[in-house]
Write a protein that holds these residues in place. Sequence first.
Motif, PDB file in Angstrom:
ATOM      1  N   PHE A  49     -11.689  -3.594   0.291  1.00  0.00           N
ATOM      2  CA  PHE A  49     -11.012  -2.572   1.102  1.00  0.00           C
ATOM      3  C   PHE A  49      -9.828  -3.199   1.842  1.00  0.00           C
ATOM      4  O   PHE A  49      -8.745  -2.607   1.919  1.00  0.00           O
ATOM      5  N   PHE A  50     -10.031  -4.404   2.371  1.00  0.00           N
ATOM      6  CA  PHE A  50      -8.958  -5.102   3.083  1.00  0.00           C
ATOM      7  C   PHE A  50      -7.804  -5.437   2.137  1.00  0.00           C
ATOM      8  O   PHE A  50      -6.628  -5.323   2.504  1.00  0.00           O
ATOM      9  N   ILE A  51      -8.132  -5.839   0.914  1.00  0.00           N
ATOM     10  CA  ILE A  51      -7.089  -6.128  -0.078  1.00  0.00           C
ATOM     11  C   ILE A  51      -6.280  -4.866  -0.375  1.00  0.00           C
ATOM     12  O   ILE A  51      -5.048  -4.890  -0.424  1.00  0.00           O
ATOM     13  N   GLY A  52      -6.981  -3.737  -0.574  1.00  0.00           N
ATOM     14  CA  GLY A  52      -6.279  -2.475  -0.809  1.00  0.00           C
ATOM     15  C   GLY A  52      -5.449  -2.055   0.388  1.00  0.00           C
ATOM     16  O   GLY A  52      -4.321  -1.572   0.244  1.00  0.00           O
ATOM     17  N   LEU A  53      -6.008  -2.243   1.588  1.00  0.00           N
ATOM     18  CA  LEU A  53      -5.283  -1.912   2.818  1.00  0.00           C
ATOM     19  C   LEU A  53      -3.999  -2.727   2.920  1.00  0.00           C
ATOM     20  O   LEU A  53      -2.920  -2.189   3.218  1.00  0.00           O
ATOM     21  N   THR A  54      -4.106  -4.022   2.649  1.00  0.00           N
ATOM     22  CA  THR A  54      -2.934  -4.894   2.720  1.00  0.00           C
ATOM     23  C   THR A  54      -1.901  -4.513   1.666  1.00  0.00           C
ATOM     24  O   THR A  54      -0.695  -4.475   1.943  1.00  0.00           O
ATOM     25  N   GLY A  55      -2.375  -4.228   0.444  1.00  0.00           N
ATOM     26  CA  GLY A  55      -1.442  -3.786  -0.595  1.00  0.00           C
ATOM     27  C   GLY A  55      -0.711  -2.524  -0.192  1.00  0.00           C
ATOM     28  O   GLY A  55       0.491  -2.382  -0.437  1.00  0.00           O
ATOM     29  N   GLY A  56      -1.422  -1.588   0.454  1.00  0.00           N
ATOM     30  CA  GLY A  56      -0.787  -0.359   0.923  1.00  0.00           C
ATOM     31  C   GLY A  56       0.209  -0.620   2.036  1.00  0.00           C
ATOM     32  O   GLY A  56       1.300  -0.037   2.066  1.00  0.00           O
ATOM     33  N   ILE A  57      -0.151  -1.501   2.974  1.00  0.00           N
ATOM     34  CA  ILE A  57       0.763  -1.837   4.071  1.00  0.00           C
ATOM     35  C   ILE A  57       2.051  -2.444   3.519  1.00  0.00           C
ATOM     36  O   ILE A  57       3.162  -2.083   3.933  1.00  0.00           O
ATOM     37  N   ILE A  58       1.900  -3.355   2.562  1.00  0.00           N
ATOM     38  CA  ILE A  58       3.080  -3.988   1.962  1.00  0.00           C
ATOM     39  C   ILE A  58       3.908  -2.955   1.203  1.00  0.00           C
ATOM     40  O   ILE A  58       5.139  -2.941   1.296  1.00  0.00           O
ATOM     41  N   SER A  59       3.245  -2.070   0.450  1.00  0.00           N
ATOM     42  CA  SER A  59       3.962  -1.031  -0.291  1.00  0.00           C
ATOM     43  C   SER A  59       4.766  -0.147   0.649  1.00  0.00           C
ATOM     44  O   SER A  59       5.934   0.152   0.398  1.00  0.00           O
ATOM     45  N   GLY A  60       4.133   0.307   1.728  1.00  0.00           N
ATOM     46  CA  GLY A  60       4.834   1.164   2.673  1.00  0.00           C
ATOM     47  C   GLY A  60       5.975   0.453   3.364  1.00  0.00           C
ATOM     48  O   GLY A  60       7.020   1.043   3.637  1.00  0.00           O
ATOM     49  N   PHE A  61       5.801  -0.839   3.621  1.00  0.00           N
ATOM     50  CA  PHE A  61       6.810  -1.597   4.367  1.00  0.00           C
ATOM     51  C   PHE A  61       8.035  -1.902   3.515  1.00  0.00           C
ATOM     52  O   PHE A  61       9.170  -1.743   3.972  1.00  0.00           O
ATOM     53  N   ILE A  62       7.826  -2.345   2.280  1.00  0.00           N
ATOM     54  CA  ILE A  62       8.966  -2.742   1.447  1.00  0.00           C
ATOM     55  C   ILE A  62       9.497  -1.586   0.624  1.00  0.00           C
ATOM     56  O   ILE A  62      10.553  -1.703  -0.005  1.00  0.00           O
ATOM     57  N   GLY A  63       8.777  -0.447   0.606  1.00  0.00           N
ATOM     58  CA  GLY A  63       9.253   0.698  -0.153  1.00  0.00           C
ATOM     59  C   GLY A  63       9.050   0.551  -1.642  1.00  0.00           C
ATOM     60  O   GLY A  63       9.690   1.218  -2.436  1.00  0.00           O
ATOM     61  N   ALA A  64       8.190  -0.348  -2.069  1.00  0.00           N
ATOM     62  CA  ALA A  64       7.913  -0.554  -3.491  1.00  0.00           C
ATOM     63  C   ALA A  64       6.450  -0.930  -3.637  1.00  0.00           C
ATOM     64  O   ALA A  64       5.717  -1.033  -2.658  1.00  0.00           O
ATOM     65  N   SER A  65       6.044  -1.133  -4.887  1.00  0.00           N
ATOM     66  CA  SER A  65       4.639  -1.419  -5.142  1.00  0.00           C
ATOM     67  C   SER A  65       4.218  -2.752  -4.538  1.00  0.00           C
ATOM     68  O   SER A  65       4.846  -3.782  -4.771  1.00  0.00           O
ATOM     69  N   GLY A  66       3.131  -2.715  -3.767  1.00  0.00           N
ATOM     70  CA  GLY A  66       2.553  -3.949  -3.249  1.00  0.00           C
ATOM     71  C   GLY A  66       1.437  -4.456  -4.135  1.00  0.00           C
ATOM     72  O   GLY A  66       0.652  -5.323  -3.730  1.00  0.00           O
ATOM     73  N   ALA A  67       1.382  -3.924  -5.374  1.00  0.00           N
ATOM     74  CA  ALA A  67       0.293  -4.286  -6.284  1.00  0.00           C
ATOM     75  C   ALA A  67       0.348  -5.740  -6.710  1.00  0.00           C
ATOM     76  O   ALA A  67      -0.625  -6.257  -7.259  1.00  0.00           O
ATOM     77  N   PHE A  68       1.470  -6.416  -6.457  1.00  0.00           N
ATOM     78  CA  PHE A  68       1.555  -7.814  -6.880  1.00  0.00           C
ATOM     79  C   PHE A  68       0.587  -8.710  -6.108  1.00  0.00           C
ATOM     80  O   PHE A  68       0.330  -9.837  -6.518  1.00  0.00           O
ATOM     81  N   VAL A  69       0.040  -8.229  -4.984  1.00  0.00           N
ATOM     82  CA  VAL A  69      -0.950  -9.035  -4.262  1.00  0.00           C
ATOM     83  C   VAL A  69      -2.375  -8.706  -4.698  1.00  0.00           C
ATOM     84  O   VAL A  69      -3.300  -9.487  -4.444  1.00  0.00           O
TER      85      VAL A  69
END
Length: 655
Positions: free
Chosen positions: A16-36
């Motif tokens: 859940f934390f990994i997904g949360l972080t990926g979402g935070i990164i996605s929202g922040f950079i405006g692109a997919s945070g799936a690379f983490v």
Amino acid sequence: MEQFIDLTIFNTLALFFIGLTGGIISGFIGASGAFVLTPAMMSLGIPGLIAVASNMAHKFPKALEGAYKRSKYGQVDLKLGLLMGVLAGIGMITGWYVMMYITQHFGQAGSDLYISITFIAVLTIVGGLVLRDGIFEKRGKGRFDSERETISKNPLARWVNSMRIPGTMITSDSLDNPISFLALAPIGFITGFIAMTIAVGGFIGVPAMMYILGLSAMVASATELVIAAIIGIAGSLLYSLDGLIDIRLSLLLMAGSFIGIQIGSTSATYAQDYVIKLTMATIMLLVLASRLFYIPGYLYELEIIQADGYSTFQTLNTAGANAIILALLVGNVIILYILYRGIRATAVADKMLQSAAEFLMVDDSPLVTNDGIGSQLSPLGRFERLLVASDGSDFSSAAVQAAVLMAKQCGAELHIMSLVPVGLEYEAIGENVLKQELEKCQTHLDEIQAQAKASGVDKCITHLVHGQTVHQEIIALGERLGVDVIVMGQRGRRGLARVMLGHATALVIGKAHCSVLVVPKGAKIQGRHFLVATDGSRFGDAAVITTNRLGLLYEAPVTVVSVTSPKQSEETRANAWQTVGRAAEHMYDNGVQVDTRTLEGQPAKVIVEFAKERNSDLIVTGSHGRTGLDRVLIGSTSEKILNDTPCSVLVVKAT
């Protein structure tokens, strides 16, 4: 190999934390945070194949939703997206066969090594480019001055756009010129191949569509969502046939990411562009480092390298796990700190500006806060109150000059604002420094005010506004004052990371409730010729009514145009003639010198070319002006006109 991990309490919370972080990164950079996500899951002990497959399954519902939303705003080139999706599908199938071959012949260690090496290669290139862009922007430098210059200076782009191979040429709404299918094939293939390997393909597809095909940033990122949805559905199907998708992982990632996106996108409103880029690059390079630590262990398991024991590799694996934890924590800490800093800075600034108010308060120069903001649209065709923002740059100077001339011509009240950037640093260094900054900005505003009054503007009011996010403060002040038009300068975007970031002008156009005049550097509105584009919709009618008023005020000749496609029916073309005829009749009855024209081709391209042919100094177009969660969407035609024309553009809002 052991496929699915046990969902212990620790693993559940970690995912859940990994997904949360990926979402935070996605929202922040405006692109997919799936690379983490894939590397983080692999560090948790999940086999690479399971991590890739489950990551892909969690992504495609979001891609479908995003593509649907963006299509409503005219951002998606569906034809191009579907074609690229098919080509990506070929790359995916190839990537799947490669992955299965490696797994069957070399086992989990082989597939994990292959995935890790691919990640290292992609993150090295993309992370390095984003880091370079962030450093250049922090120093006030850039590699290219505009999107068009990016294409013109790219030999590959020039070569691709000059290819004319009979039987392979295709056209699409977002392409300025026909392009060979052979140019699309490698882009789609590589995007699909990479996506099937690491569950992230947008880093390849979006820049390629922009820098090689010449698509705008908005259209490229929106069209990529169609490709991502196709890749996600097809990839999930392929991997599910082999029983490689752990739906539990996908659901946990999705639950965390939906929350994280809201946090990240809010934090991004308080961050400068270069901070976003440097944060993104830092996370990418830490993820890259984590994968590097695992490589020796995979090589040992494959008996490619020899060692007396496995303890050394266990130490390296621990270092790799710590590196990915560090990447997640660093990303969260930076983004959450920016969010805290932004919220805190607003509160601090309110308090300190209140104490400094008496220092600069004059009758026509109030310090403005964001309390009591309204959201009313100004009546169409009214030019009684204008707002322009100035930061002293050449870009804002052009906007100021245009606003002064328009205020004089229309007899309008002119409001000029300057933003005082305030933050937590002022809490430490004291009120005197804040007063000095306020005084400096006020002096700049006073100089502009004097110039405006010398030019014949009867009422010119200056405003000092505190804040950190330019577009939000401009919109807030505009709504507070009830202005009819906001005048903006146009500043070119630079570098790879503009794919993932918004544009201040586009944000104002999308979110402001009034019309927005965009003035490129060196442009002037002198009444030589006005061009208004209409499609007969209420947005087009709003543009016509507004142009009618401007034509009278400037005593300028006006041409009403409507654009059709060669593929459209005769009835549609006849309707276009009726549309421009009806608009021209309205203007003629009101005393405007008007003519009509129906154009054929790509709307933005032919409108810009016709404006150049007529030496127009103003193009008027309508806009729905809606916004999306991640970025403002102003319509692909309006965006292309704004990017390509050297003259001013007035984007008119309709109720």
